[in-house]
Design a protein around this motif. Sequence first.
Motif, PDB file in Angstrom:
ATOM      1  N   TYR A  80       0.849  -1.189   0.000  1.00 57.99           N
ATOM      2  CA  TYR A  80       0.000   0.000   0.000  1.00 57.99           C
ATOM      3  C   TYR A  80       0.884   1.239   0.000  1.00 57.99           C
ATOM      4  O   TYR A  80       1.826   1.326   0.786  1.00 57.99           O
ATOM      5  CB  TYR A  80      -0.920  -0.013   1.229  1.00 57.99           C
ATOM      6  CG  TYR A  80      -1.913  -1.148   1.167  1.00 57.99           C
ATOM      7  CD1 TYR A  80      -3.218  -0.915   0.778  1.00 57.99           C
ATOM      8  CD2 TYR A  80      -1.543  -2.448   1.476  1.00 57.99           C
ATOM      9  CE1 TYR A  80      -4.133  -1.949   0.694  1.00 57.99           C
ATOM     10  CE2 TYR A  80      -2.451  -3.489   1.396  1.00 57.99           C
ATOM     11  CZ  TYR A  80      -3.738  -3.233   1.001  1.00 57.99           C
ATOM     12  OH  TYR A  80      -4.641  -4.262   0.910  1.00 57.99           O
ATOM     13  N   LYS A 103      -9.316  -2.643   5.927  1.00 55.12           N
ATOM     14  CA  LYS A 103     -10.770  -2.713   5.715  1.00 55.12           C
ATOM     15  C   LYS A 103     -11.428  -1.341   5.614  1.00 55.12           C
ATOM     16  O   LYS A 103     -12.547  -1.226   5.157  1.00 55.12           O
ATOM     17  CB  LYS A 103     -11.424  -3.486   6.856  1.00 55.12           C
ATOM     18  CG  LYS A 103     -10.951  -4.902   7.004  1.00 55.12           C
ATOM     19  CD  LYS A 103     -11.560  -5.526   8.233  1.00 55.12           C
ATOM     20  CE  LYS A 103     -10.970  -6.872   8.535  1.00 55.12           C
ATOM     21  NZ  LYS A 103     -11.461  -7.407   9.806  1.00 55.12           N
ATOM     22  N   TYR A 104     -10.745  -0.300   6.069  1.00 55.41           N
ATOM     23  CA  TYR A 104     -11.334   1.037   6.108  1.00 55.41           C
ATOM     24  C   TYR A 104     -10.716   2.004   5.102  1.00 55.41           C
ATOM     25  O   TYR A 104     -11.166   3.132   4.989  1.00 55.41           O
ATOM     26  CB  TYR A 104     -11.186   1.622   7.516  1.00 55.41           C
ATOM     27  CG  TYR A 104     -11.804   0.760   8.583  1.00 55.41           C
ATOM     28  CD1 TYR A 104     -13.169   0.790   8.820  1.00 55.41           C
ATOM     29  CD2 TYR A 104     -11.029  -0.107   9.341  1.00 55.41           C
ATOM     30  CE1 TYR A 104     -13.746  -0.006   9.789  1.00 55.41           C
ATOM     31  CE2 TYR A 104     -11.596  -0.908  10.314  1.00 55.41           C
ATOM     32  CZ  TYR A 104     -12.948  -0.854  10.527  1.00 55.41           C
ATOM     33  OH  TYR A 104     -13.519  -1.662  11.483  1.00 55.41           O
ATOM     34  N   LEU A 105      -9.666   1.585   4.391  1.00 51.68           N
ATOM     35  CA  LEU A 105      -8.938   2.493   3.502  1.00 51.68           C
ATOM     36  C   LEU A 105      -9.655   2.745   2.185  1.00 51.68           C
ATOM     37  O   LEU A 105     -10.083   1.812   1.515  1.00 51.68           O
ATOM     38  CB  LEU A 105      -7.554   1.924   3.186  1.00 51.68           C
ATOM     39  CG  LEU A 105      -6.469   2.162   4.211  1.00 51.68           C
ATOM     40  CD1 LEU A 105      -5.166   1.545   3.731  1.00 51.68           C
ATOM     41  CD2 LEU A 105      -6.280   3.621   4.507  1.00 51.68           C
ATOM     42  N   LYS A 106      -9.769   4.019   1.825  1.00 51.79           N
ATOM     43  CA  LYS A 106     -10.267   4.449   0.525  1.00 51.79           C
ATOM     44  C   LYS A 106      -9.177   5.289  -0.121  1.00 51.79           C
ATOM     45  O   LYS A 106      -8.412   5.948   0.575  1.00 51.79           O
ATOM     46  CB  LYS A 106     -11.510   5.340   0.679  1.00 51.79           C
ATOM     47  CG  LYS A 106     -12.763   4.588   0.961  1.00 51.79           C
ATOM     48  CD  LYS A 106     -14.026   5.418   0.963  1.00 51.79           C
ATOM     49  CE  LYS A 106     -13.942   6.887   0.775  1.00 51.79           C
ATOM     50  NZ  LYS A 106     -15.226   7.576   0.835  1.00 51.79           N
ATOM     51  N   GLU A 107      -9.129   5.298  -1.446  1.00 49.56           N
ATOM     52  CA  GLU A 107      -8.140   6.120  -2.135  1.00 49.56           C
ATOM     53  C   GLU A 107      -8.329   7.589  -1.780  1.00 49.56           C
ATOM     54  O   GLU A 107      -9.454   8.054  -1.586  1.00 49.56           O
ATOM     55  CB  GLU A 107      -8.247   5.916  -3.644  1.00 49.56           C
ATOM     56  CG  GLU A 107      -7.720   4.573  -4.080  1.00 49.56           C
ATOM     57  CD  GLU A 107      -7.691   4.407  -5.577  1.00 49.56           C
ATOM     58  OE1 GLU A 107      -7.996   5.368  -6.311  1.00 49.56           O
ATOM     59  OE2 GLU A 107      -7.358   3.305  -6.023  1.00 49.56           O
ATOM     60  N   LEU A 131     -18.261   5.329   4.337  1.00 49.20           N
ATOM     61  CA  LEU A 131     -18.155   4.358   3.265  1.00 49.20           C
ATOM     62  C   LEU A 131     -19.522   4.096   2.642  1.00 49.20           C
ATOM     63  O   LEU A 131     -20.549   4.176   3.322  1.00 49.20           O
ATOM     64  CB  LEU A 131     -17.573   3.041   3.796  1.00 49.20           C
ATOM     65  CG  LEU A 131     -16.184   3.125   4.428  1.00 49.20           C
ATOM     66  CD1 LEU A 131     -15.830   1.829   5.125  1.00 49.20           C
ATOM     67  CD2 LEU A 131     -15.150   3.448   3.372  1.00 49.20           C
ATOM     68  N   GLU A 155     -17.929  -0.527   0.359  1.00 54.31           N
ATOM     69  CA  GLU A 155     -17.078  -0.397  -0.822  1.00 54.31           C
ATOM     70  C   GLU A 155     -15.672  -0.951  -0.640  1.00 54.31           C
ATOM     71  O   GLU A 155     -15.011  -1.306  -1.609  1.00 54.31           O
ATOM     72  CB  GLU A 155     -17.022   1.058  -1.288  1.00 54.31           C
ATOM     73  CG  GLU A 155     -16.424   2.007  -0.276  1.00 54.31           C
ATOM     74  CD  GLU A 155     -16.507   3.447  -0.721  1.00 54.31           C
ATOM     75  OE1 GLU A 155     -15.884   3.796  -1.738  1.00 54.31           O
ATOM     76  OE2 GLU A 155     -17.206   4.219  -0.051  1.00 54.31           O
ATOM     77  N   THR A 156     -15.202  -1.070   0.599  1.00 55.85           N
ATOM     78  CA  THR A 156     -13.863  -1.601   0.850  1.00 55.85           C
ATOM     79  C   THR A 156     -13.874  -3.105   1.085  1.00 55.85           C
ATOM     80  O   THR A 156     -12.825  -3.699   1.294  1.00 55.85           O
ATOM     81  CB  THR A 156     -13.247  -0.913   2.082  1.00 55.85           C
ATOM     82  OG1 THR A 156     -14.083  -1.158   3.216  1.00 55.85           O
ATOM     83  CG2 THR A 156     -13.072   0.569   1.854  1.00 55.85           C
TER      84      THR A 156
END
Length: 185
Positions: A80, A103-107, A131, A155-156
């Motif tokens: 990452y 599990k919580y990361l968004k771009e 999210l 979404e993740t």
Amino acid sequence: MISTNDLRTGVTVEIDGDVYMVVDFQHVKPGKGAAFVRTKIKNIKTGQVFERNFRAGEKLNRAMVERKTMQYLYSEGNVYYFMDTQTYEQIPLIEDQMGDAIKYLKENMEVMVMFYDGVSIGIELPTFVELEVTQTEPGFKGDTATGGSKPATLETGLTVQVPLFINIGDVIRVDTRTGEYLSRV
């Protein structure tokens, strides 16, 4: 050195060569015997959380962990990439260093990257994230009054229990510490 009486949530200490963050603590004064401090500590490198008791007044080495605000860019396999928002320097972190935070990361999300002795050791998420729900069963008329819940995939890829009135496409707020639904945005 820091006394166990001074332990607070978020304090980082070094125990047996590893860096730990205090997740929870409680000062216990039993009626019989010496006082002690019951803690929940998280290994920063592995993400493992466990309980450990310390004698009251015991000294621990304080770990100086530097935190830097960085932006999550993208992932490639199990690596990452994060970018320093001031210097535009990019650093890679592997999946093992991040634990459940994946599990919580968004771009384009901003997180705190932790450094110990100049080496990146993990990330610290904001208290909650927003999210979008990508999959869930539809709620039926009258279900909203019962106060029940149903699983929803975000979404993740994270699955959380949400109220029955939440539908696909809704954006919800999730607590990153517990993984629980907080509210609809």
